[in-house]
Write a protein that holds these residues in place. Structure first.
Motif, PDB file in Angstrom:
ATOM      1  N   HIS A  58       0.962  -1.180  -0.426  1.00  0.00           N
ATOM      2  CA  HIS A  58      -0.370  -0.324  -0.095  1.00  0.00           C
ATOM      3  C   HIS A  58       0.969   1.254  -0.098  1.00  0.00           C
ATOM      4  N   TYR A  59       0.554   2.573  -1.029  1.00  0.00           N
ATOM      5  CA  TYR A  59       0.700   3.585  -0.638  1.00  0.00           C
ATOM      6  C   TYR A  59       0.565   5.002  -1.452  1.00  0.00           C
ATOM      7  N   ARG A  60       1.236   5.819  -1.037  1.00  0.00           N
ATOM      8  CA  ARG A  60       0.459   6.567  -1.755  1.00  0.00           C
ATOM      9  C   ARG A  60       1.280   7.592  -2.044  1.00  0.00           C
ATOM     10  N   LEU A  61       0.789   8.439  -3.330  1.00  0.00           N
ATOM     11  CA  LEU A  61       2.134   9.325  -3.988  1.00  0.00           C
ATOM     12  C   LEU A  61       1.345  10.415  -3.804  1.00  0.00           C
ATOM     13  N   GLU A  62       2.172  11.892  -4.101  1.00  0.00           N
ATOM     14  CA  GLU A  62       1.183  12.701  -4.627  1.00  0.00           C
ATOM     15  C   GLU A  62       2.437  13.739  -5.092  1.00  0.00           C
ATOM     16  N   GLY A  63       1.914  14.608  -5.712  1.00  0.00           N
ATOM     17  CA  GLY A  63       2.830  16.093  -5.404  1.00  0.00           C
ATOM     18  C   GLY A  63       2.476  16.160  -7.402  1.00  0.00           C
ATOM     19  N   PRO A  64       3.596  17.477  -8.094  1.00  0.00           N
ATOM     20  CA  PRO A  64       3.667  17.587  -9.466  1.00  0.00           C
ATOM     21  C   PRO A  64       4.162  16.541 -10.071  1.00  0.00           C
ATOM     22  N   LEU A  69      11.608  13.417  -6.007  1.00  0.00           N
ATOM     23  CA  LEU A  69      11.023  12.653  -5.117  1.00  0.00           C
ATOM     24  C   LEU A  69      11.399  12.892  -3.966  1.00  0.00           C
ATOM     25  N   ILE A  70      10.203  13.133  -3.019  1.00  0.00           N
ATOM     26  CA  ILE A  70      10.587  12.725  -1.825  1.00  0.00           C
ATOM     27  C   ILE A  70       9.882  10.710  -1.348  1.00  0.00           C
ATOM     28  N   VAL A  71      10.905   9.801  -0.097  1.00  0.00           N
ATOM     29  CA  VAL A  71      10.527   8.872  -0.300  1.00  0.00           C
ATOM     30  C   VAL A  71      10.114   9.008   1.244  1.00  0.00           C
ATOM     31  N   LEU A  72       9.068   8.655   1.872  1.00  0.00           N
ATOM     32  CA  LEU A  72       8.799   8.715   3.506  1.00  0.00           C
ATOM     33  C   LEU A  72       8.899   6.776   4.039  1.00  0.00           C
ATOM     34  N   ASN A  84       1.115  11.476   6.872  1.00  0.00           N
ATOM     35  CA  ASN A  84      -0.379  12.223   6.735  1.00  0.00           C
ATOM     36  C   ASN A  84      -0.256  14.049   6.678  1.00  0.00           C
ATOM     37  N   ASP A  85       0.652  14.249   7.763  1.00  0.00           N
ATOM     38  CA  ASP A  85       0.322  15.750   7.272  1.00  0.00           C
ATOM     39  C   ASP A  85       1.502  16.169   7.192  1.00  0.00           C
ATOM     40  N   TYR A  86       2.637  15.567   6.373  1.00  0.00           N
ATOM     41  CA  TYR A  86       4.173  16.380   5.338  1.00  0.00           C
ATOM     42  C   TYR A  86       3.450  16.391   4.281  1.00  0.00           C
ATOM     43  N   PHE A  87       2.268  15.957   3.158  1.00  0.00           N
ATOM     44  CA  PHE A  87       1.881  15.754   1.811  1.00  0.00           C
ATOM     45  C   PHE A  87       1.583  17.411   1.809  1.00  0.00           C
ATOM     46  N   ALA A  88       0.967  17.905   2.038  1.00  0.00           N
ATOM     47  CA  ALA A  88       0.236  19.523   2.286  1.00  0.00           C
ATOM     48  C   ALA A  88       1.752  20.475   1.828  1.00  0.00           C
ATOM     49  N   PRO A  89       2.582  19.988   2.796  1.00  0.00           N
ATOM     50  CA  PRO A  89       4.089  21.629   2.318  1.00  0.00           C
ATOM     51  C   PRO A  89       4.722  20.773   2.093  1.00  0.00           C
ATOM     52  N   LEU A  90       4.822  19.626   1.715  1.00  0.00           N
ATOM     53  CA  LEU A  90       6.013  20.054   0.404  1.00  0.00           C
ATOM     54  C   LEU A  90       5.541  19.667  -0.772  1.00  0.00           C
ATOM     55  N   THR A  91       4.658  18.735  -0.955  1.00  0.00           N
ATOM     56  CA  THR A  91       3.756  19.562  -2.318  1.00  0.00           C
ATOM     57  C   THR A  91       4.111  20.848  -3.211  1.00  0.00           C
ATOM     58  N   ALA A  92       3.578  21.409  -1.740  1.00  0.00           N
ATOM     59  CA  ALA A  92       3.457  22.733  -2.285  1.00  0.00           C
ATOM     60  C   ALA A  92       4.909  22.854  -2.658  1.00  0.00           C
ATOM     61  N   GLU A  93       5.624  23.217  -1.742  1.00  0.00           N
ATOM     62  CA  GLU A  93       7.299  23.159  -2.508  1.00  0.00           C
ATOM     63  C   GLU A  93       7.973  22.960  -3.877  1.00  0.00           C
ATOM     64  N   GLY A  94       6.807  21.914  -4.428  1.00  0.00           N
ATOM     65  CA  GLY A  94       7.484  21.333  -5.406  1.00  0.00           C
ATOM     66  C   GLY A  94       7.457  19.797  -5.948  1.00  0.00           C
TER      67      GLY A  94
END
Length: 339
Positions: A58-64, A69-72, A84-94
């Motif tokens: 199971h995985y979650r992949l989001e962003g432009p 690619l950042i792998v957590l 979960n709380d890392y996705f919005a700020p990090l994807t907002a940074e590109g």
């Protein structure tokens, strides 16, 4: 003689009852399958699944598209929702951001195998082959995920652009009250099968208090225990994964010019901050941030701060300096308390 026979019969009956209880406890919960996973997606608890060599992950992949690619990589018992709380700020940074459940955790399969460094390394290697073939990634590992990330970087140096290690295991963990008992054959298996879920729930409840939303944290943690094999996977990890003794991997990964950032709570009583001294000896180029009065929960209790720290760390790396350690990153590490 009659007394001895009676004792033998009672002992045999007791063993049969224990074995039946052990077997029943192992079968009491359903195994994860495609139908269950489809329901989890519909309910908003799960994201995407991929078939790898040892099972479904199971995985979650989001962003432009096209973003770095950042792998957590999560830790011993809490699966990928911890990010979960890392996705919005990090994807907002590109950045593109990938989080996944290690085998045995979350909604990934629980293969009947040895949960050691080879299994976790193989899972990450195959996952990147599927989702980011040929692309070097920024690895971020929390707790046991720090050891997973470091071992991966040591074994696959060309696949890792940078390492961020949050309270990383691999150099020793605090002695748990019942850990040695659980490592013993038979009795450890019986304890985990019969009482493990209560033990794991109690531990998660203690950690949940530090979460921004304790009720949701605990509910997300407990959901993975609805399915067969979670306790067995953790027990095998406890017995076979190098939560201590991974110095060679740290030295190998630390010998590279690859940028490394380390984040630690000085009040950590799970992976003690005193281990930071050894880590900095093995990874002398690393940049260490430590925070007093914060414990092992730093990975989720301070997620806004850490997401910002990760973004700034990665933003300081340009294509021309990604394989080197710029002078701006060569900060003096803060020494562990008491030294």
């Amino acid at each position: 003689m009659a007394v001895l026979k009676a004792v033998g019969v009672i002992t045999a009956a007791f063993l049969v009852i224990m074995l039946m209880g052990y077997w029943a406890a192992g079968r009491a919960r359903p195994a994860l399958d495609a139908a269950i996973r489809a329901d989890l997606v519909k309910l908003g608890f799960a994201y995407t699944f991929v078939e790898l060599g040892d099972g479904v992950v199971h995985y979650r992949l989001e962003g432009p598209a096209g973003g770095p690619l950042i792998v957590l990589v999560h830790g011993f018992s809490t699966p990928s929702f911890v990010w979960n709380d890392y996705f919005a700020p990090l994807t907002a940074e590109g950045y593109r951001v990938l989080a996944f459940d290690n085998y045995g955790r979350g909604f990934s399969d629980r293969p009947n195998t040895r949960y050691d460094a080879d299994l976790s390394d193989r899972e990450l290697d195959e996952l990147l082959d599927k989702l980011a073939p040929g692309e070097p990634v920024h690895l971020v590992g929390y707790s046991m995920g720090g050891a997973v990330s470091t071992i991966f970087a040591a074994r696959h140096p060309d696949r890792v652009r940078s390492l961020t290690l949050i309270a990383p295991a691999g150099l020793g963990v605090a002695a748990a009250q019942n850990a040695e008992l659980l490592k013993r054959p038979l009795i450890g298996d019986w304890i985990v099968r019969m009482f493990g879920l209560k033990i794991f729930h109690a531990g998660a409840a203690d950690q949940a208090k530090f979460s921004p939303n304790p009720a949701r944290f605990l509910a997300d943690f407990d959901r993975q225990m609805d399915y067969r094999g979670y306790g067995d996977a953790l027990l095998s990890t406890l017995r076979h994964y190098p939560l201590a003794g991974a110095e060679a991997a740290y030295a190998e990964a630390g010998g590279s010019a690859r940028p490394v950032m380390v984040v630690w709570g000085e009040a950590d009583d799970t992976v003690p901050f005193i281990n930071a001294r050894k880590l900095m000896e093995l990874m002398p180029r690393a940049k260490l941030y430590s925070y007093p009065k914060i414990g092992h929960e730093i990975g989720f209790s301070e997620s806004p701060m850490l997401a910002g720290l990760i973004a700034r760390f990665l933003d300081s790396q340009t294509p021309s300096t990604a394989g080197a350690t710029p002078a701006a990153m060569r900060l003096e590490p803060r020494q562990p308390a008491g030294n």
